[in-house]
Scaffold this motif. Structure first.
Motif, PDB file in Angstrom:
ATOM      1  N   LEU A  16      14.832   9.379   3.916  1.00 24.00           N
ATOM      2  CA  LEU A  16      14.934   8.579   2.683  1.00 24.00           C
ATOM      3  C   LEU A  16      15.665   7.279   2.999  1.00 24.00           C
ATOM      4  CD1 LEU A  16      15.998  11.483   0.297  1.00 24.00           C
ATOM      5  CD2 LEU A  16      13.800  10.291   0.261  1.00 24.00           C
ATOM      6  N   GLY A  74      14.082  20.819  -1.658  1.00 22.90           N
ATOM      7  CA  GLY A  74      13.069  20.417  -2.641  1.00 22.90           C
ATOM      8  C   GLY A  74      13.710  20.286  -4.001  1.00 22.90           C
ATOM      9  N   VAL A 130       0.862  -1.187   0.000  1.00 21.83           N
ATOM     10  CA  VAL A 130       0.000   0.000   0.000  1.00 21.83           C
ATOM     11  C   VAL A 130       0.894   1.230   0.000  1.00 21.83           C
ATOM     12  CG1 VAL A 130      -1.873   1.226   1.145  1.00 21.83           C
ATOM     13  CG2 VAL A 130      -1.714  -1.278   1.348  1.00 21.83           C
ATOM     14  N   GLY A 131       0.965   1.913  -1.150  1.00 21.97           N
ATOM     15  CA  GLY A 131       1.779   3.127  -1.243  1.00 21.97           C
ATOM     16  C   GLY A 131       2.905   2.961  -2.236  1.00 21.97           C
ATOM     17  N   GLY A 132       2.915   3.842  -3.236  1.00 19.70           N
ATOM     18  CA  GLY A 132       3.982   3.824  -4.251  1.00 19.70           C
ATOM     19  C   GLY A 132       4.978   4.935  -4.020  1.00 19.70           C
ATOM     20  N   GLN A 158       6.588  11.443  -1.822  1.00 21.12           N
ATOM     21  CA  GLN A 158       7.359  12.595  -1.335  1.00 21.12           C
ATOM     22  C   GLN A 158       8.806  12.583  -1.815  1.00 21.12           C
ATOM     23  OE1 GLN A 158       7.023  13.480   2.966  1.00 21.12           O
ATOM     24  NE2 GLN A 158       5.715  11.689   3.024  1.00 21.12           N
ATOM     25  N   HIS A 212      -6.322   3.701  -6.684  1.00 24.29           N
ATOM     26  CA  HIS A 212      -6.958   2.711  -5.819  1.00 24.29           C
ATOM     27  C   HIS A 212      -6.643   3.105  -4.375  1.00 24.29           C
ATOM     28  CE1 HIS A 212      -7.632   0.439  -9.396  1.00 24.29           C
ATOM     29  NE2 HIS A 212      -8.050  -0.638  -8.754  1.00 24.29           N
ATOM     30  N   GLU A 219       7.709   5.958   6.388  1.00 29.93           N
ATOM     31  CA  GLU A 219       7.220   6.899   7.400  1.00 29.93           C
ATOM     32  C   GLU A 219       6.093   6.279   8.239  1.00 29.93           C
ATOM     33  OE1 GLU A 219       7.075  10.727   5.605  1.00 29.93           O
ATOM     34  OE2 GLU A 219       6.349  11.682   7.438  1.00 29.93           O
ATOM     35  N   TRP A 262       9.970  14.847  -4.490  1.00 32.10           N
ATOM     36  CA  TRP A 262      10.108  16.280  -4.184  1.00 32.10           C
ATOM     37  C   TRP A 262      11.289  16.569  -3.289  1.00 32.10           C
ATOM     38  CZ3 TRP A 262       7.393  18.988  -7.339  1.00 32.10           C
ATOM     39  CH2 TRP A 262       6.191  18.465  -7.824  1.00 32.10           C
ATOM     40  N   SER A 263      11.896  15.500  -2.763  1.00 34.99           N
ATOM     41  CA  SER A 263      12.890  15.697  -1.712  1.00 34.99           C
ATOM     42  C   SER A 263      14.193  16.254  -2.282  1.00 34.99           C
ATOM     43  CB  SER A 263      13.168  14.371  -1.003  1.00 34.99           C
ATOM     44  OG  SER A 263      13.994  13.548  -1.796  1.00 34.99           O
ATOM     45  N   GLY A 275      18.734  13.503   6.622  1.00 28.42           N
ATOM     46  CA  GLY A 275      19.111  12.573   5.559  1.00 28.42           C
ATOM     47  C   GLY A 275      18.756  11.146   5.951  1.00 28.42           C
ATOM     48  N   ARG A 285       6.404  18.475   8.379  1.00 24.62           N
ATOM     49  CA  ARG A 285       7.066  17.554   7.442  1.00 24.62           C
ATOM     50  C   ARG A 285       6.948  16.100   7.894  1.00 24.62           C
ATOM     51  NH1 ARG A 285       9.405  19.924   3.213  1.00 24.62           N
ATOM     52  NH2 ARG A 285      11.633  19.959   3.480  1.00 24.62           N
ATOM     53  N   VAL A 311      -0.241  13.102   1.872  1.00 26.34           N
ATOM     54  CA  VAL A 311       0.362  12.650   3.134  1.00 26.34           C
ATOM     55  C   VAL A 311      -0.682  12.913   4.223  1.00 26.34           C
ATOM     56  CG1 VAL A 311       2.423  12.731   4.577  1.00 26.34           C
ATOM     57  CG2 VAL A 311       2.584  13.362   2.172  1.00 26.34           C
ATOM     58  N   ALA A 330       2.894   1.054   3.446  1.00 22.50           N
ATOM     59  CA  ALA A 330       3.968   2.031   3.196  1.00 22.50           C
ATOM     60  C   ALA A 330       3.300   3.325   2.737  1.00 22.50           C
ATOM     61  CB  ALA A 330       4.922   1.486   2.129  1.00 22.50           C
ATOM     62  N   SER A 331       2.380   3.803   3.564  1.00 20.94           N
ATOM     63  CA  SER A 331       1.468   4.870   3.146  1.00 20.94           C
ATOM     64  C   SER A 331       1.900   6.264   3.587  1.00 20.94           C
ATOM     65  CB  SER A 331       0.070   4.569   3.702  1.00 20.94           C
ATOM     66  OG  SER A 331       0.163   4.380   5.103  1.00 20.94           O
ATOM     67  N   GLY A 332       3.121   6.391   4.161  1.00 22.84           N
ATOM     68  CA  GLY A 332       3.604   7.715   4.536  1.00 22.84           C
ATOM     69  C   GLY A 332       3.072   8.176   5.886  1.00 22.84           C
TER      70      GLY A 332
HETATM   71  C1  LIG Z   1      10.297  18.734  -0.015  1.00 23.50           C
HETATM   72  C2  LIG Z   1      10.831  17.545   0.716  1.00 23.50           C
HETATM   73  C3  LIG Z   1      12.196  17.428   0.941  1.00 23.50           C
HETATM   74  C4  LIG Z   1      12.702  16.312   1.608  1.00 23.50           C
HETATM   75  N1  LIG Z   1      14.075  16.150   1.690  1.00 23.50           N
HETATM   76  C5  LIG Z   1      14.563  15.027   2.286  1.00 23.50           C
HETATM   77  C6  LIG Z   1      15.971  14.789   2.309  1.00 23.50           C
HETATM   78  O1  LIG Z   1      16.775  15.525   1.739  1.00 23.50           O
HETATM   79  N2  LIG Z   1      16.418  13.683   2.964  1.00 23.50           N
HETATM   80  C7  LIG Z   1      15.573  12.804   3.588  1.00 23.50           C
HETATM   81  O2  LIG Z   1      16.043  11.820   4.180  1.00 23.50           O
HETATM   82  N3  LIG Z   1      14.226  12.992   3.540  1.00 23.50           N
HETATM   83  C8  LIG Z   1      13.716  14.063   2.891  1.00 23.50           C
HETATM   84  N4  LIG Z   1      12.351  14.237   2.816  1.00 23.50           N
HETATM   85  C9  LIG Z   1      11.468  13.227   3.460  1.00 23.50           C
HETATM   86  C10 LIG Z   1      11.242  12.008   2.607  1.00 23.50           C
HETATM   87  O3  LIG Z   1      11.143  12.364   1.248  1.00 23.50           O
HETATM   88  C11 LIG Z   1       9.950  11.299   3.041  1.00 23.50           C
HETATM   89  O4  LIG Z   1       9.914  11.144   4.425  1.00 23.50           O
HETATM   90  C12 LIG Z   1       9.842   9.916   2.389  1.00 23.50           C
HETATM   91  O5  LIG Z   1       9.992  10.043   0.990  1.00 23.50           O
HETATM   92  C13 LIG Z   1       8.520   9.225   2.744  1.00 23.50           C
HETATM   93  O6  LIG Z   1       8.359   8.085   1.927  1.00 23.50           O
HETATM   94  P1  LIG Z   1       7.213   7.002   2.163  1.00 23.50           P
HETATM   95  O7  LIG Z   1       7.353   6.017   1.055  1.00 23.50           O
HETATM   96  O8  LIG Z   1       7.244   6.497   3.561  1.00 23.50           O
HETATM   97  O9  LIG Z   1       5.832   7.813   2.039  1.00 23.50           O
HETATM   98  P2  LIG Z   1       5.201   8.718   0.845  1.00 23.50           P
HETATM   99  O10 LIG Z   1       6.239   9.267  -0.038  1.00 23.50           O
HETATM  100  O11 LIG Z   1       4.287   9.678   1.530  1.00 23.50           O
HETATM  101  O12 LIG Z   1       4.353   7.691  -0.006  1.00 23.50           O
HETATM  102  C14 LIG Z   1       3.175   7.115   0.496  1.00 23.50           C
HETATM  103  C15 LIG Z   1       2.248   6.790  -0.655  1.00 23.50           C
HETATM  104  O13 LIG Z   1       1.127   6.090  -0.114  1.00 23.50           O
HETATM  105  C16 LIG Z   1      -0.049   6.512  -0.773  1.00 23.50           C
HETATM  106  N5  LIG Z   1      -1.191   6.261   0.123  1.00 23.50           N
HETATM  107  C17 LIG Z   1      -1.436   6.802   1.345  1.00 23.50           C
HETATM  108  N6  LIG Z   1      -2.581   6.312   1.859  1.00 23.50           N
HETATM  109  C18 LIG Z   1      -3.077   5.436   0.943  1.00 23.50           C
HETATM  110  C19 LIG Z   1      -4.247   4.620   0.901  1.00 23.50           C
HETATM  111  N7  LIG Z   1      -5.133   4.604   1.896  1.00 23.50           N
HETATM  112  N8  LIG Z   1      -4.451   3.854  -0.204  1.00 23.50           N
HETATM  113  C20 LIG Z   1      -3.560   3.864  -1.234  1.00 23.50           C
HETATM  114  N9  LIG Z   1      -2.447   4.635  -1.242  1.00 23.50           N
HETATM  115  C21 LIG Z   1      -2.203   5.402  -0.155  1.00 23.50           C
HETATM  116  C22 LIG Z   1       0.195   7.991  -1.047  1.00 23.50           C
HETATM  117  O14 LIG Z   1      -0.601   8.448  -2.122  1.00 23.50           O
HETATM  118  C23 LIG Z   1       1.698   7.999  -1.380  1.00 23.50           C
HETATM  119  O15 LIG Z   1       1.945   7.862  -2.759  1.00 23.50           O
HETATM  120  C24 LIG Z   1      11.811  15.323   2.121  1.00 23.50           C
HETATM  121  C25 LIG Z   1      10.427  15.444   1.916  1.00 23.50           C
HETATM  122  C26 LIG Z   1       9.941  16.531   1.198  1.00 23.50           C
HETATM  123  C27 LIG Z   1       8.466  16.603   0.930  1.00 23.50           C
END
Ligand SMILES: Cc1cc2nc3c(=O)[nH]c(=O)nc-3n(C[C@H](O)[C@H](O)[C@H](O)COP(=O)(O)OP(=O)(O)OC[C@H]3O[C@@H](n4cnc5c(N)ncnc54)[C@H](O)[C@@H]3O)c2cc1C
Length: 552
Positions: free
Chosen positions: A533, A356, A10-12, A44, A173, A513, A47-48, A530, A483, A256, A222-224
């Motif tokens: 990611l 960003g 769950v989560g791309g 996210q 979805h 996250e 955009w990081s 850092g 954030r 998010v 893996a929904s953030g």
């Molecule tokens: C501007 C910016 C700068 C950053 N810079 C850094 C950096 O330099 N170094 C660093 O370490 N970190 C950085 N970060 C943080 C880092 O990018 C994020 O913490 C990390 O990418 C989170 O990844 P994730 O896969 O856990 O979640 P996400 O990237 O949030 O992905 C989760 C996905 O799950 C999907 N989702 C959620 N709920 C559902 C549901 N119910 N059903 C289906 N899909 C769902 C969402 O649509 C999303 O696509 C930065 C973040 C941002 C925004």
């Protein structure tokens, strides 16, 4: 008809992509479900800034930085401040993660084509004692290509797996429930959202046009985090940081939304450390927003003078880039949810970077020609100059009296007194010509410039703030920017989720996250930067490998 596969992710975002590619790589079938459209793949991470915590890397060694796993672990533990029974698994994750960052991490990425910008940044510098918060040495390795550069190897692997039939994407979805049988997770069900061609990162339609159910032997959440949902941020806001800010801006897209956290909890998963979060205090309103309330974080160098809303300089060691949560706690203690930088053109030119991918076209576009201009240009990088010109939080004036007047007009609070600010700047400026100073921030400047990376592109030559040759003067109103979510689902090192009864929930995994980047809070209270990611890479990899194995 219910589709059946080996593992559902769950989560791309980055964590989901890493997990899915590991599963496909192990020869299993995987479905990646995401509520957003295909254009937002990578979440996210796209955009990081692409900054990665690495320990004792060749990049560090080339710059004369002496790092080690022991030093990094000392810094991590001093920063995390683990102090709860719930920190059992987070602490184990921290030890494993630091070893990964000092070991396999760089080579594993490099083998997939990932590359690093050669100047290592020094984030969260601390300023307390050797066992306290902060990085003893520079460790922030920026991905050549920033956020898209860290997504690219995993998206490429995922597309290959898609072509050979092991991986299926289901965009638009949205998961609404985890399907449970006899206490084990056996799938997901949810709503199909209408197609929406909005640009990446923009809010998309939530109109439901159908429903779906998928079954598998394992589900990885893996929904953030929750940073795009300010109500949830305020609900979880810890007392130790004062009252939640009345005004906040968003450092993350609206997806998010934290919704999947509640859904997973409802299935019995144990969420720990929900009061631990990582919000920035140097947020500026984006003059050219992509998502709602879009804010950008200034990654500040060490020279700007920092004042609270009443015009009092922040106390040592709360200088730019030292201790994010210490600053947040101090600022919220003033009863106001903003603060100010005052600086010069010489400082902005050398020291302001904006976090960003879209704010760093030189690094994101992998252009050496443009990147070298950071060291040689007369002005600040173009995106910083654009903020100076168009940003609602920027004020540029030739003299201090006019600057303070404009600051009072911008806040509308009229709390700043010209004489009070002038006296503090003049006192600091008197210390500049003296090599043996007592002003701790000025001492820090001399220390920073002993590091070649800082001297080259990060720390301006010490000068008087009121020296007109370094002008004009600049003030920046700094807002609280949401954030990262540091707490999450409690997991073991295989990313298997614990239930509220303390037993592993069969079939359920969490990564990125949503898992507090591993274990339910690998960072403890604070981060060395850092590490987010990197936490997605490590927990996504562990989850993917373990789920693939469990799927037989
Ligand atoms: C501007 C910016 C700068 C950053 N810079 C850094 C950096 O330099 N170094 C660093 O370490 N970190 C950085 N970060 C943080 C880092 O990018 C994020 O913490 C990390 O990418 C989170 O990844 P994730 O896969 O856990 O979640 P996400 O990237 O949030 O992905 C989760 C996905 O799950 C999907 N989702 C959620 N709920 C559902 C549901 N119910 N059903 C289906 N899909 C769902 C969402 O649509 C999303 O696509 C930065 C973040 C941002 C925004």
């Amino acid at each position: 008809m219910t589709e059946v596969t080996d593992v559902i992710v769950v989560g791309g975002g980055l964590a989901g992509l890493v997990a899915a590619t590991e599963i496909a790589g192990a020869g299993k079938r995987v479905i990646v479900v995401d509520q957003e459209g295909e254009q937002s793949l990578g979440g996210q991470a796209f955009w990081s800034f692409g900054g990665l915590f690495l320990v004792d890397s060749p990049e560090q060694r080339r710059l004369g930085i002496k790092d080690s796993c022991d030093l990094a672990l000392q810094d991590w533990m001093g920063t995390a401040g683990f102090d709860r029974d719930d920190d059992l698994w987070p602490k184990r994750w921290a030890e494993a993660y630091v070893a990964f960052a000092a070991g396999e991490k760089r080579d594993w990425l490099r083998a997939m084509g990932h590359r690093i910008f050669p100047v290592v940044g020094w984030a969260e510098r601390g300023g307390y004692d050797a066992m306290g918060h902060g990085n003893s040495v520079p460790r922030f390795h920026v991905t050549w290509g920033t956020g898209p550069g860290i997504v690219e190897p995993f998206e490429r692997r995922a597309r290959e797996a898609q072509r050979n039939g092991r991986l299926t994407f289901k965009f638009r979805h949205r998961v609404d429930t985890l399907v449970m049988t006899n206490g084990a997770v056996e799938g997901v069900s949810g709503s199909i959202l209408e197609p929406d061609a909005v640009e990446r990162g923009k809010s998309s339609s939530r109109k439901v046009i159908g429903d779906f159910t998928l079954r598998a032997q394992a589900v990885i959440v893996a929904s953030g985090g929750i940073g795009g949902n300010h109500d949830m941020v305020r609900q979880n806001w810890p007392k130790r940081l004062g009252e939640p800010p009345k005004f906040m801006i968003s450092g993350v897209p609206e997806h998010v939304d934290g919704r999947m956290i509640g859904i997973t909890e409802a299935a019995g998963a144990r969420l720990i450390n929900r009061d631990r979060m990582w919000h920035y205090v140097e947020g500026i309103r984006n003059w050219n927003p992509i998502w709602p309330r879009h804010g950008i974080r200034i990654l500040p160098g060490p020279s700007s003078m920092w004042f609270d809303a009443t015009g009092k300089r922040l106390p040592a060691p709360l200088f730019p880039g030292s201790d994010t949560l210490g600053q947040l706690e101090y600022i919220m203690g003033t009863g106001h949810d903003y603060s100010w930088f005052i600086l010069t053109q010489s400082i902005i030119k050398k020291e302001f970077a904006l976090s960003g991918s879209e704010q760093n076209p030189d690094l994101t576009g992998k252009s050496w020609r443009l990147t070298i201009k950071r060291a040689t240009n007369k002005g600040a990088p173009a995106p910083v100059e654009a903020f100076k010109k168009n940003g609602a939080d920027f004020i540029v004036r030739d003299n201090l009296a006019d600057l303070v007047n404009a600051m009072n007009a911008l806040s509308g609070d009229n709390l700043l007194k010209h004489d009070h600010i002038k006296a503090q700047i003049e006192a600091r400026d008197r210390e500049i010509t003296n090599p043996y100073v007592k002003d701790a921030q000025v001492m820090n400047l001399h220390n920073a410039r002993r590091y070649i990376g800082d001297k080259l592109i990060r720390t301006a030559k010490p000068h008087r703030i009121l020296d007109p040759d370094h002008g004009p003067l600049i003030a920046v109103k700094l807002n609280i920017l949401t954030r990262k979510t540091l707490g999450g689902f409690e997991t073991d090192l295989d990313s298997r989720v614990f239930g509220s009864n303390g037993e592993i929930i069969r079939g359920l995994y969490a990564a990125g996250e949503a898992a507090g980047f591993g274990g339910g809070g690998v960072h403890g209270y604070r981060s060395l930067e850092g590490t987010f990611l990197g936490g997605c890479l490590f927990s996504g990899r562990n989850a993917g490998r373990a789920a693939a194995k469990a799927a037989g």
